[in-house]
Design a protein around this motif. Structure first.
Motif, PDB file in Angstrom:
ATOM      1  N   GLY A 121      29.070  17.505  38.360  1.00  0.00           N
ATOM      2  CA  GLY A 121      27.690  17.325  37.317  1.00  0.00           C
ATOM      3  C   GLY A 121      26.971  18.413  37.015  1.00  0.00           C
ATOM      4  N   GLY A 122      26.442  18.484  35.517  1.00  0.00           N
ATOM      5  CA  GLY A 122      25.261  19.419  35.281  1.00  0.00           C
ATOM      6  C   GLY A 122      25.634  20.540  35.689  1.00  0.00           C
ATOM      7  N   LEU A 123      26.765  20.520  36.260  1.00  0.00           N
ATOM      8  CA  LEU A 123      27.463  22.211  36.094  1.00  0.00           C
ATOM      9  C   LEU A 123      27.404  23.375  35.409  1.00  0.00           C
ATOM     10  N   LEU A 124      27.583  23.421  34.215  1.00  0.00           N
ATOM     11  CA  LEU A 124      26.669  24.625  33.392  1.00  0.00           C
ATOM     12  C   LEU A 124      25.401  23.988  32.413  1.00  0.00           C
ATOM     13  N   ALA A 125      24.663  23.196  33.609  1.00  0.00           N
ATOM     14  CA  ALA A 125      23.702  23.550  33.048  1.00  0.00           C
ATOM     15  C   ALA A 125      22.434  23.844  32.674  1.00  0.00           C
ATOM     16  N   GLY A 126      22.422  24.823  34.359  1.00  0.00           N
ATOM     17  CA  GLY A 126      21.654  26.151  34.922  1.00  0.00           C
ATOM     18  C   GLY A 126      22.235  26.794  35.674  1.00  0.00           C
ATOM     19  N   SER A 127      21.696  26.887  36.660  1.00  0.00           N
ATOM     20  CA  SER A 127      21.640  28.435  37.494  1.00  0.00           C
ATOM     21  C   SER A 127      22.897  28.530  38.216  1.00  0.00           C
ATOM     22  N   THR A 128      24.388  26.887  38.105  1.00  0.00           N
ATOM     23  CA  THR A 128      25.263  27.203  38.649  1.00  0.00           C
ATOM     24  C   THR A 128      25.979  27.787  38.275  1.00  0.00           C
ATOM     25  N   ALA A 129      25.605  27.492  36.747  1.00  0.00           N
ATOM     26  CA  ALA A 129      27.623  28.040  36.292  1.00  0.00           C
ATOM     27  C   ALA A 129      27.151  29.752  35.803  1.00  0.00           C
ATOM     28  N   VAL A 130      26.122  30.164  36.355  1.00  0.00           N
ATOM     29  CA  VAL A 130      26.163  31.206  36.210  1.00  0.00           C
ATOM     30  C   VAL A 130      25.898  32.388  37.112  1.00  0.00           C
ATOM     31  N   SER A 131      26.008  31.515  38.652  1.00  0.00           N
ATOM     32  CA  SER A 131      26.052  31.753  39.844  1.00  0.00           C
ATOM     33  C   SER A 131      28.220  32.136  39.766  1.00  0.00           C
ATOM     34  N   VAL A 132      28.770  30.986  39.666  1.00  0.00           N
ATOM     35  CA  VAL A 132      29.864  30.843  39.980  1.00  0.00           C
ATOM     36  C   VAL A 132      29.889  31.961  38.686  1.00  0.00           C
ATOM     37  N   ALA A 133      30.081  32.331  37.282  1.00  0.00           N
ATOM     38  CA  ALA A 133      30.743  33.323  37.356  1.00  0.00           C
ATOM     39  C   ALA A 133      30.258  34.200  37.616  1.00  0.00           C
ATOM     40  N   ALA A 134      29.314  34.878  37.946  1.00  0.00           N
ATOM     41  CA  ALA A 134      28.173  35.918  38.226  1.00  0.00           C
ATOM     42  C   ALA A 134      29.255  36.656  39.757  1.00  0.00           C
ATOM     43  N   HIS A 135      29.311  35.276  40.290  1.00  0.00           N
ATOM     44  CA  HIS A 135      29.621  36.335  41.814  1.00  0.00           C
ATOM     45  C   HIS A 135      31.169  35.795  42.698  1.00  0.00           C
ATOM     46  N   ALA A 136      31.706  34.926  41.300  1.00  0.00           N
ATOM     47  CA  ALA A 136      33.717  34.492  41.442  1.00  0.00           C
ATOM     48  C   ALA A 136      34.206  35.761  41.753  1.00  0.00           C
ATOM     49  N   HIS A 137      35.603  35.964  42.492  1.00  0.00           N
ATOM     50  CA  HIS A 137      36.131  37.047  43.245  1.00  0.00           C
ATOM     51  C   HIS A 137      37.256  36.910  42.123  1.00  0.00           C
ATOM     52  N   CYS A 138      37.560  37.000  40.782  1.00  0.00           N
ATOM     53  CA  CYS A 138      38.548  36.289  40.581  1.00  0.00           C
ATOM     54  C   CYS A 138      37.929  35.999  38.467  1.00  0.00           C
ATOM     55  N   PRO A 139      38.654  36.322  37.876  1.00  0.00           N
ATOM     56  CA  PRO A 139      38.635  35.762  36.236  1.00  0.00           C
ATOM     57  C   PRO A 139      37.806  34.305  36.419  1.00  0.00           C
ATOM     58  N   VAL A 140      37.530  33.971  35.387  1.00  0.00           N
ATOM     59  CA  VAL A 140      36.513  32.577  35.174  1.00  0.00           C
ATOM     60  C   VAL A 140      36.235  31.719  33.799  1.00  0.00           C
ATOM     61  N   VAL A 141      37.650  30.871  34.108  1.00  0.00           N
ATOM     62  CA  VAL A 141      37.363  30.398  32.329  1.00  0.00           C
ATOM     63  C   VAL A 141      36.745  29.310  31.601  1.00  0.00           C
ATOM     64  N   PRO A 278      37.144  28.090  25.134  1.00  0.00           N
ATOM     65  CA  PRO A 278      37.052  29.034  25.839  1.00  0.00           C
ATOM     66  C   PRO A 278      36.502  29.904  25.866  1.00  0.00           C
ATOM     67  N   VAL A 279      36.030  29.628  27.348  1.00  0.00           N
ATOM     68  CA  VAL A 279      35.886  31.355  27.882  1.00  0.00           C
ATOM     69  C   VAL A 279      36.047  31.996  28.897  1.00  0.00           C
ATOM     70  N   ALA A 280      36.066  33.155  28.834  1.00  0.00           N
ATOM     71  CA  ALA A 280      36.574  33.749  30.265  1.00  0.00           C
ATOM     72  C   ALA A 280      35.727  34.571  30.972  1.00  0.00           C
ATOM     73  N   VAL A 281      35.342  34.457  32.001  1.00  0.00           N
ATOM     74  CA  VAL A 281      34.301  36.125  32.283  1.00  0.00           C
ATOM     75  C   VAL A 281      35.166  36.501  33.104  1.00  0.00           C
ATOM     76  N   VAL A 282      35.416  38.208  33.284  1.00  0.00           N
ATOM     77  CA  VAL A 282      35.955  38.843  34.463  1.00  0.00           C
ATOM     78  C   VAL A 282      35.312  39.837  34.855  1.00  0.00           C
ATOM     79  N   ARG A 283      35.429  39.433  36.093  1.00  0.00           N
ATOM     80  CA  ARG A 283      35.268  40.729  36.829  1.00  0.00           C
ATOM     81  C   ARG A 283      36.143  41.800  37.807  1.00  0.00           C
ATOM     82  N   GLU A 284      35.908  42.799  38.003  1.00  0.00           N
ATOM     83  CA  GLU A 284      36.457  43.422  39.175  1.00  0.00           C
ATOM     84  C   GLU A 284      36.355  42.833  40.619  1.00  0.00           C
ATOM     85  N   ARG A 285      37.273  42.680  41.446  1.00  0.00           N
ATOM     86  CA  ARG A 285      37.371  41.998  42.603  1.00  0.00           C
ATOM     87  C   ARG A 285      36.807  42.873  43.486  1.00  0.00           C
TER      88      ARG A 285
END
Length: 285
Positions: A121-141, A278-285
């Motif tokens: 619930g509300g996953l992309l409404a606040g800091s949770t989305a930024v946290s997942v996209a910024a700190h996940a170890h793989c690409p986030v779509v 859809p938006v993909a956020v890609v980071r180095e592992r």
């Protein structure tokens, strides 16, 4: 980790179902297994939020069986509609962002809907989305509601990627080139820049730098229709506008110049909230 599974945040909501559809289409091209992950969000000691059942006290075995049945049925339906793909489901406990970040260490990709109920619930409404996209170890779509109203394979739009010369953006370029080549659709390489005192005089240098970045991928995928576009505007405006006709917009987790700090400021949130695909956020592992 091309053979690693595609992890999908799933809670039974419409947005989660859109994320599953996108992940299944990705798996159809890549051959990767898909895992549906339901994460409980325990708001209080006495209750939890989830679809189809009343709040209960932990441990509530009845509620857990209902959730497990929800995930099992979703995985079975996906398997039936996509024969040849391996689709499984699993239920996890804990804060959604933290659990997904931890599980992403072994995943090839993490796919999320833009909103949901229950644990998302509300996953992309606040800091949770930024946290997942910024700190996940793989690409986030992130598949936004309304951004995928038709099956992905029905789209003929290009894959678009923002490039600014930074290492993360070059990783994003490779991710985007692979997907465009797999789907046999054009790749648009986009670079936002701010004109200096000389106005358009710096365009040739800017273009030459971007062209140098794409050359390895031109050689890797010689049949790929790849174009380079320079736009004297803000990165957010550029990417949101391009998303109107694109099937996927890809960005690096960090950058410099036009894309600097994208996941720490307003640009990423604008893209997640307003992109038309859809938006993909890609980071180095």
């Amino acid at each position: 980790m091309r053979d690693a599974e595609i992890l999908v945040g799933y809670d039974g909501s419409t947005d989660a179902s859109l994320a599953v559809d996108w992940a299944l289409e990705e798996a159809r091209h890549s051959g990767q297994p898909v895992r549906l992950a339901y994460v409980f969000e325990w708001l209080t000691v006495a209750g939890w939020v989830g679809p189809g059942v009343a709040p209960g006290v932990w441990p509530d075995e009845t509620a857990r069986r209902q959730v497990e049945d929800l995930v099992r049925k979703a995985a079975a339906e996906a398997t039936a509609t996509h024969p040849g793909l391996t689709v499984t489901g699993e239920v996890y406990d804990g804060p959604p962002a933290l659990v997904l970040q931890e599980r992403s260490a072994e995943a090839g990709m993490l796919v999320l809907g833009s909103r949901g109920h229950g644990g998302f619930g509300g996953l992309l409404a606040g800091s949770t989305a930024v946290s997942v996209a910024a700190h996940a170890h793989c690409p986030v779509v992130v598949v936004r509601d309304g951004a995928a109203t038709a099956p992905v394979d029905a789209s003929t739009g290009p894959v678009a990627v923002g490039v600014d010369g930074s290492e993360p953006s070059l990783v994003a370029l490779g991710f985007a080139a692979e997907r465009a080549a797999q789907r046999r659709v054009p790749l648009r390489v986009l670079h936002a820049w701010t004109p200096g005192p000389g106005g358009a005089a710096g365009v040739p240098d800017e273009r030459a730098a971007v062209e140098q970045s794409v050359q390895p991928w031109r050689r890797t995928f010689p049949e790929l229709d790849m174009t380079v576009d320079l736009t004297p505007t803000s990165p957010a405006a550029m990417l949101i506008e391009v998303s109107r006709d694109a099937r996927l917009v890809v960005v690096g987790s960090r950058g410099r110049g036009g894309l600097a700090g994208m996941l720490l400021g307003s640009v990423s949130q604008q893209l997640i909230q307003h992109a038309n695909c859809p938006v993909a956020v890609v980071r180095e592992r």
